[in-house]
Design a protein around this motif. Sequence first.
Motif, PDB file in Angstrom:
ATOM      1  N   UNK A  34      64.565  41.491  18.580  1.00 60.98           N
ATOM      2  CA  UNK A  34      63.633  40.830  19.500  1.00 60.98           C
ATOM      3  C   UNK A  34      62.817  41.898  20.230  1.00 60.98           C
ATOM      4  N   UNK A  35      61.618  42.121  19.713  1.00 60.29           N
ATOM      5  CA  UNK A  35      60.771  43.193  20.259  1.00 60.29           C
ATOM      6  C   UNK A  35      60.474  42.996  21.732  1.00 60.29           C
ATOM      7  N   UNK A  36      60.257  41.748  22.106  1.00 59.07           N
ATOM      8  CA  UNK A  36      59.898  41.482  23.497  1.00 59.07           C
ATOM      9  C   UNK A  36      61.010  41.958  24.430  1.00 59.07           C
ATOM     10  N   UNK A  37      62.230  41.611  24.087  1.00 58.92           N
ATOM     11  CA  UNK A  37      63.359  42.044  24.912  1.00 58.92           C
ATOM     12  C   UNK A  37      63.429  43.557  24.964  1.00 58.92           C
TER      13      UNK A  37
END
Lengths: 216, 216
Positions: B142-145
């Motif tokens: 999860x890139x956003x995390x």
Amino acid sequence: MPIERRPLRDQIKREVLGRLRRGDFPAGQNINEGRLAGELGVSRTPLREALIALEIEGLIESQPGKGFRFAPVSPREYQELCPVVAALEALALESSDPAYLAETAPRLLAMATEFDASVASQAEIEERDDEWHDLLLGGCRNERVMDLLTTLKASLRRYVHLLIDDETEISRSAGEHRAIAEALIAGDTDAAVAALKANWTSGTDRMVEKLGEARE
Amino acid sequence: MPIERRPLRDQIKREVLGRLRRGDFPAGQNINEGRLAGELGVSRTPLREALIALEIEGLIESQPGKGFRFAPVSPREYQELCPVVAALEALALESSDPAYLAETAPRLLAMATEFDASVASQAEIEERDDEWHDLLLGGCRNERVMDLLTTLKASLRRYVHLLIDDETEISRSAGEHRAIAEALIAGDTDAAVAALKANWTSGTDRMVEKLGEARE
DNA sequence: GTTCAATATTTTGTATTCAGAATTCTCAAC
DNA sequence: GTTGAGAATTCTGAATACAAAATATTGAAC
């Protein structure tokens, strides 16, 4: 009287955020700095500063030499965003003042029930949902969490209008909100947190499906 | 060969982040744009763009008309930051590929044990701790995390050097890391997540105390 | 020696300018 | 009609210019 003097870049950012919320800018569209600056009656300098801020917040992308564009939507991003918002809202709820929750729970329940009954426009539904979550988390004093949630939700908003298209979504959402409120009334914060997380994950599957269709 | 052409603002941001990490900029110090731009050999325009990006990330503050300053540290901010990082690392761990965790757990345990034994400089300790957490969460897609964690940890780093001052902190941290690794080896992800959260909350009390002293 | 006002200097926030890269347009060759 | 080379145009990224606000300095009054 302390009259607030906000720098131009902030006002521009607000304006762009507002237009984005209204759906004025199609996702993926690239931005002509000169034209947009002219439209807003400012120079490119503060506009670019606002765009860079929005880029950090994830609403805009930039490619070196090619400028900025409004971030495109993708099932992938939605799948990433939802769990983050779920985790942070859960944290916000857990760290809320219990007294606030006890006091607010009945109102939350009333809102959820009323919401289920009413029929409203797309924009109204979104606004109501936002209001409900804002009230739920109004007792959280962790500014960092609340700020993060504000920006993350701005990204999520680009998706919800794709999801809210039928009666069933509304009543499902209302039901989940009622469950959260009831858990709070019962004083069971853990159950409320669990229900809140469920509220954020329940839409994912259907959304991914929808986005798959929309992509043709 | 695709040679990367990064815009100046990104390079400047990296440079400032590096100096911040090294402790070159005292927290709370205000920034003279002209001087800093000259030092870096660039004009104020891309420097300001970099500063605005860092402001959104929470490392810099700005007051209208008075310019930018490096965000001051406060017990309050530390108390807010820790639970956010805890929640997001927990999410990252939960959403990691189980195969990755199974494969990586022994190495994590080895690192934690070795870490406990060694005596090292401030900078080394921080680096080792970062490496350990990076390895732990390397299976999260999860890139956003992960992006959020990167920026939040940059804010946290301003505090850790205040905390790591004695032997006991190191061995406490190493012990907690071992507990996480052992839970993973046992295949008990839930326990690992719980231990990870504990790792982030354990320092808070002592830190708040330390910050209280430092304030005189 | 303080205090305050008036002036000078610095610094910020925004606009403008400029060089070079990216894009579009033109038009000849096939 | 398509293709491609090359010119013309547009656009971005960065530097510079400028007005207004903030800060520092001076010096006169007490």
